[in-house]
Enzyme design. Sequence first.
Site, mmCIF file in Angstrom:
data_model
loop_
_atom_site.group_PDB
_atom_site.id
_atom_site.type_symbol
_atom_site.label_atom_id
_atom_site.label_comp_id
_atom_site.label_asym_id
_atom_site.label_seq_id
_atom_site.Cartn_x
_atom_site.Cartn_y
_atom_site.Cartn_z
ATOM 1 N N SER A 172 -8.021 -42.978 70.950
ATOM 2 C CA SER A 172 -6.990 -42.334 71.773
ATOM 3 C C SER A 172 -7.723 -41.591 72.890
ATOM 4 O O SER A 172 -7.903 -40.376 72.857
ATOM 5 C CB SER A 172 -6.138 -41.372 70.938
ATOM 6 O OG SER A 172 -5.243 -42.102 70.140
ATOM 7 N N GLY A 174 -7.324 -40.581 75.847
ATOM 8 C CA GLY A 174 -6.799 -39.449 76.591
ATOM 9 C C GLY A 174 -7.004 -38.115 75.883
ATOM 10 O O GLY A 174 -6.931 -37.062 76.512
ATOM 11 N N ASP A 175 -7.259 -38.158 74.584
ATOM 12 C CA ASP A 175 -7.404 -36.904 73.833
ATOM 13 C C ASP A 175 -8.735 -36.200 74.073
ATOM 14 O O ASP A 175 -8.757 -35.050 74.523
ATOM 15 C CB ASP A 175 -7.192 -37.152 72.345
ATOM 16 C CG ASP A 175 -5.712 -37.213 71.979
ATOM 17 O OD1 ASP A 175 -5.019 -38.085 72.536
ATOM 18 O OD2 ASP A 175 -5.254 -36.404 71.163
ATOM 19 N N PRO A 176 -9.874 -36.823 73.765
ATOM 20 C CA PRO A 176 -11.123 -36.092 73.987
ATOM 21 C C PRO A 176 -11.381 -35.809 75.465
ATOM 22 O O PRO A 176 -12.009 -34.803 75.797
ATOM 23 C CB PRO A 176 -12.199 -37.023 73.401
ATOM 24 C CG PRO A 176 -11.597 -38.380 73.435
ATOM 25 C CD PRO A 176 -10.116 -38.163 73.197
ATOM 26 N N GLY A 179 -9.317 -32.851 76.284
ATOM 27 C CA GLY A 179 -9.907 -31.702 75.602
ATOM 28 C C GLY A 179 -11.139 -31.187 76.321
ATOM 29 O O GLY A 179 -11.318 -29.977 76.518
#
Lengths: 414, 403
Positions: A172, A174-176, A179
């Site tokens: 996924s 787009g998450d890290p 973040g």
Amino acid sequence: MPRLPLEGIRVVDLTAVWAGPYATRMLGDMGAEIIKVEGAANPDMLRSLAMLSQPDPRSYNKAGYFNHNNRSKLGCSIDLTKPDGVQLLLRLVAISDVIIENFRADVMDRFGLGYEAVKSAKPDIIYVSMPGHGKSGPEAHHVAYGTNVEQLAGLVSVSGYVGDEPHKSGISYGDPTAGTLAAGAVVTALLARKRTGKGQYVEIAQRESLTNLIGEFVVGYSMNHRIPERIGNRHPWMAPHGCYPATGDDQWVTIACETDAQFSSLAEAMGAPGLATDPRFAELPARHRNQEALDEQIAAWTASQDRFAVVATLQTRGIPSAPVLTHIDLLADPHLAARGFFERPRHTEAGAWPMEGPVFRFKTSEPHLQRNAPCFAEHNDYVFKDLLGLSAADVDDLYHRGVIATEPNMSGHQ
Amino acid sequence: MPAPEMPPSALDGYRILDITQGVAGPYCTKLLADYGAEVIKVEPPSGDRGRREGPFANDDPSAGEGALFLYLNTNKKSVTLDIAEPSGAAVLRRLAASSHLLISDWRPADLAALGLDYESLRTANPKLAMLSLSYYGESGPYAGWVANNLTSFATGGQMAMTGDADREPLKPGGYQADYQLGLNGFSAATVALFDLEMHGEGQYCEVANIEAMASTLEASLSTAAYTGTNLWRGRRGNIMSSLIGIYPAADGYIGVHAMPRNWKALVETMGQPELAEDPRFSTAQARLQNEDDLRATLYAWSVGQNKREVYQRAGSLRGPVAYVHDMEDLFTSPHVRDRGYLVEVDHPDAGTLTYPRGPFTMSETPWIAGRAPLLGEHTVEVLTTLAGLSEDDIAVLHGAGIV
């Protein structure tokens, strides 16, 4: 104790799953005090992914994924659906520098924890929201999980094997990335506050932060109004530029030539110096046009060799080349081992195992993992008694009324 | 320059000396510049190699810079300076004397050979902070490897998971390894500046992309490290499980990402609410056991759908469904437009083009919609005001091909 870059900064962390917790783990690694707040009825979903071989009544403290994403943090439990829980959180905010959340766009307002409410408790607070679509716009209310976000961002449309369908990322993605960005956005706001004395509201819409990572496609489209083709592992002008088979089960090696000199050297290494004078391959534009034929020859050369042997041969010749490493390879990787990247801290309930260390290697601070991920509600006493100054009787009353808790209810994540 | 009534941006007052090229370093310093830092981009006299990369306006490479450079270098000042020559290195040391942070993507050993390692630079400015961005870092057996976006993506762990199980590992579009390094560089740079503020002097910081990327492997690395068992092998494909994947639509591609709690909203979005009661799919466990049936059911549904209609329906029903936006979809998206995410910026050579706005918004300190510099546009201004050189000094350096 060496100085840490963010020591003295306190962050109230309402985030869960990946993007938000990844941001706060970075800030925690750099010395900020992160207080992760979870509701007993709504603990971080990753606590449910323990993947243990044996059933364990406290498995929620033993999920590897959760414990990696939440190291360098403290943890407490507050039920934000109760007015007293909201009041308790506002007291905590009043002695903090930053609050960060990644709920759906409307949730903080429903709790009574919108920016204005929080600002009245702490006028110079830095308030960071990380909604998938942003808090405004006609799609703000849409569900925003990782793989959907990258489709909306445009990344998927430019990814995929040559001439094939658009392809998702392996993670996924787009998450890290959101973040990592959020950690920098927080510190950017801290730097501004240092100069102006003012806090502010910061919003990271994950889909926008991801489109930023393909910005050249956006600018390029506005030049020529042409939908970019999918080119797999190839490059707009370099050739060869690909991923080739090696010996062993599912093992691969990547090779990229930026110059004719590198290609000529590759041809020699392959024992086929004639390739460098072959009119199909001698110069970059021709080589780029004929790379399918070239890739076949390179693959035939790599297929009988160990991936690290290919890399050793090419690196001595100054040709960019590297093996495709899996997560299992990385855990045993000699380079990361030599750099001391994996640390082995001991968790209160889960034991000790290798965990990746801080990514930002400040040489004076030499930051290491600041602490293990909190067990659920592990630091309730520190937060409610030491920081907020509540009496033992007050804290007991909060437990009694279910405003705070010692154990999560995991049934919502089954 | 921001209009007079605009408040200063967040990083106003910080001066960054940037000796990076390509994608990773420039994305890092673009973010710093767009949020207000003064970024002095030191380019070799031939220019950042990114200047020569397309796409170009009207596909004409002689027209000036391509999209990649225009995007990645907004709001920076361009100074040409050959720091590989001793007289150029000396000028860089003078610029370092008045900067807060120097950002480099050189291999540390190469920089040290020019006398531009951190200790040497600190003699010019004892407070200077320095950030080194590299693929493998300055120690360890891979430290000397030559690398680029593709090979760095390969060693980060993401490539092994990306693509189809029966084909070669796949890198995603563009420069995703480089962008991740740049993104980590941005956040590390802000931390370095804060550290400088708090402690009165800077320090050296290194970010190695292999470490940054190895930290992003979802549950695979962490679970294997903890349990000692490997639950994820090989590539995840375009349909990772029936409920996380990309399915063909009549006019494009639809994406599904459903967790157990979204199952009911998914079948409603599909217009097949009866599936919720279907014994093959009524529980998460049943769905897992009937994975192939579910995949076939989703496929049979998706191929007849209009991507925009499905997405709109998903919104009102909170279904976990989106669609693959190509560039045209992005440019015409009502959501993107409503949020003002795409902005127009004028450039003297490239003209008015569309750029993404900054990746986060700040309520009190504006993001700056600026353009990329022409090669050497600020050489004279910067070298006279910040390096204390006279016009004559600069003429001499110019004659020697240093600027």
